[in-house]
Design an enzyme around this catalytic site. Structure first.
Site, mmCIF file in Angstrom:
data_model
loop_
_atom_site.group_PDB
_atom_site.id
_atom_site.type_symbol
_atom_site.label_atom_id
_atom_site.label_comp_id
_atom_site.label_asym_id
_atom_site.label_seq_id
_atom_site.Cartn_x
_atom_site.Cartn_y
_atom_site.Cartn_z
ATOM 1 N N ASP A 49 0.843 -1.209 0.000
ATOM 2 C CA ASP A 49 0.000 0.000 0.000
ATOM 3 C C ASP A 49 0.877 1.256 0.000
ATOM 4 O O ASP A 49 0.375 2.379 -0.096
ATOM 5 C CB ASP A 49 -1.015 -0.003 1.156
ATOM 6 C CG ASP A 49 -0.373 -0.024 2.527
ATOM 7 O OD1 ASP A 49 0.870 -0.143 2.621
ATOM 8 O OD2 ASP A 49 -1.116 0.077 3.531
ATOM 9 N N ASP A 88 -1.107 -6.316 -0.427
ATOM 10 C CA ASP A 88 -1.223 -5.628 0.866
ATOM 11 C C ASP A 88 -2.676 -5.220 1.108
ATOM 12 O O ASP A 88 -3.279 -4.545 0.260
ATOM 13 C CB ASP A 88 -0.350 -4.367 0.809
ATOM 14 C CG ASP A 88 0.362 -4.086 2.104
ATOM 15 O OD1 ASP A 88 0.169 -4.840 3.073
ATOM 16 O OD2 ASP A 88 1.124 -3.109 2.118
ATOM 17 N N GLU A 119 -1.401 -5.513 8.749
ATOM 18 C CA GLU A 119 -0.655 -4.955 9.875
ATOM 19 C C GLU A 119 -1.371 -5.244 11.192
ATOM 20 O O GLU A 119 -2.599 -5.203 11.260
ATOM 21 C CB GLU A 119 -0.510 -3.437 9.681
ATOM 22 C CG GLU A 119 0.230 -3.077 8.401
ATOM 23 C CD GLU A 119 0.398 -1.570 8.198
ATOM 24 O OE1 GLU A 119 0.028 -0.787 9.109
ATOM 25 O OE2 GLU A 119 0.895 -1.183 7.122
ATOM 26 N N GLU A 186 9.133 -3.957 10.835
ATOM 27 C CA GLU A 186 9.509 -2.655 10.284
ATOM 28 C C GLU A 186 9.862 -1.666 11.395
ATOM 29 O O GLU A 186 9.125 -1.557 12.394
ATOM 30 C CB GLU A 186 8.351 -2.082 9.447
ATOM 31 C CG GLU A 186 8.655 -0.685 8.902
ATOM 32 C CD GLU A 186 7.720 -0.220 7.805
ATOM 33 O OE1 GLU A 186 6.823 -0.996 7.400
ATOM 34 O OE2 GLU A 186 7.890 0.929 7.342
HETATM 35 O O1 KIV Z 1 3.549 -1.152 1.658
HETATM 36 C C1 KIV Z 1 4.740 -1.481 1.769
HETATM 37 O O2 KIV Z 1 5.584 -1.205 0.901
HETATM 38 C C2 KIV Z 1 5.126 -2.197 2.970
HETATM 39 C C3 KIV Z 1 6.590 -2.380 3.209
HETATM 40 C C4 KIV Z 1 7.148 -1.141 3.792
HETATM 41 C C5 KIV Z 1 6.868 -3.578 4.051
HETATM 42 O O3 KIV Z 1 4.295 -2.586 3.724
#
Ligand code: KIV
Length: 280
Positions: A49, A88, A119, A186
């Site tokens: 995302d 994501d 997340e 992260e």
């Molecule tokens: O959206 C993304 O690029 C991520 C990475 C930072 C792991 O979640």
């Protein structure tokens, strides 16, 4: 050229900390970039995302929708990469009801994702269980989770105190227990990244979590020097892409202005017949 698609069970058992190879993951949001990162040999492509920040020009990821993610996941899948495609789940696509979360995950799978990432830790176990129950593999994401930027009061390193570190360790244990096949760590201190990596049997993939994690992930635009502004401390820039591409565009502009483009090699030759006809 790699032909066989990486599988979720293969990733699940790849632990560098137990002697396996280190996993490399990079983001891609479209077909040409997916082809490039796949040819470069990554194990996993994350349709992150982060598309909101690095492609759509937003300040954070919170305006990204499931429709946006479906659009970009389908573009990445069109490259038919050997790497595993992770879609994501954007903010609010899995926070309201469990049913909506499963439908959001299914939309990404129908667009071409092999697995989804979301997340959160203990607070997301019900949703993770339901998505896995629908046969969709889930990758977790802990630490400086960008969808929590408002709650964190900015993009701040997480887990710096003993108590905060223990919460993230417990979340990682809960994600493994719930059936996640891997977890992104992260923006956490390197010692915490190392501790969780040793404690868990699923691979950890770090971004700003130190060198000891089982794999590393970078955002393509950060790594290639295509981002706006100063990249975060944890980014290593492998190419000054902005300078290279701007130089190429400037060369095109100069050729157009001078009349040097197009030349004969870039033109369709007029036949003698047509030339006479055009002269009238
Ligand atoms: O959206 C993304 O690029 C991520 C990475 C930072 C792991 O979640």
């Amino acid at each position: 050229m790699r032909t066989r698609r990486t599988s979720v069970p293969a990733i699940r058992t790849t632990k560098a900390s137990a002697g396996g190879p280190r996993l490399a993951m990079m983001t891609a949001y479209d077909e040409p970039t997916a082809r490039l990162v796949d040819a470069g040999g990554v194990d996993l492509i994350l349709v992150g995302d982060s598309v909101g920040n690095v492609v759509l020009g937003h300040e954070d990821t919170l305006r990204v929708t499931v429709d946006d993610m479906v659009h970009h996941t389908a573009a990445v899948a069109a490259a038919r990469p050997a790497a595993l495609i992770i879609g994501d789940l954007p903010w609010l696509s899995y926070h309201v009801t469990v049913e909506e979360a499963v439908r959001s995950a299914a939309a990404l799978v129908r667009a071409g994702a092999d697995a989804v990432k979301l997340e959160g830790g203990v607070n997301r176990l019900e949703v993770i269980g339901a998505i896995i129950d629908a046969e969709i593999p889930v990758m977790g994401h802990l630490g400086l989770t960008p969808q929590s930027v408002r709650a964190f009061g900015g993009f701040k390193v997480q887990g710096r105190s003993a108590d905060a570190a223990d919460v993230i360790r417990q979340d990682a244990a809960a994600l493994e227990e719930a059936g996640c096949f891997a977890v992104v760590l992260e923006g956490v201190p390197d010692g915490l990244g190392a501790a969780i990596t040793l404690e868990r049997s699923i691979p950890t993939i770090g971004i700003g979590a130190g060198p000891a994690t089982d794999g590393q992930v970078l955002v393509f635009h950060d790594a290639m020097g295509l981002g706006a502004g100063t990249p975060p401390k944890f980014v290593r820039q492998y190419l000054d892409g902005a300078t290279l591409l701007t130089g190429a565009v400037a060369a095109f502009v100069a050729d157009v202005r001078s009349g040097g483009f197009p030349g004969p090699a870039e033109s369709y030759v007029t036949s003698e017949d047509l030339r006479s006809h055009l002269k009238g």
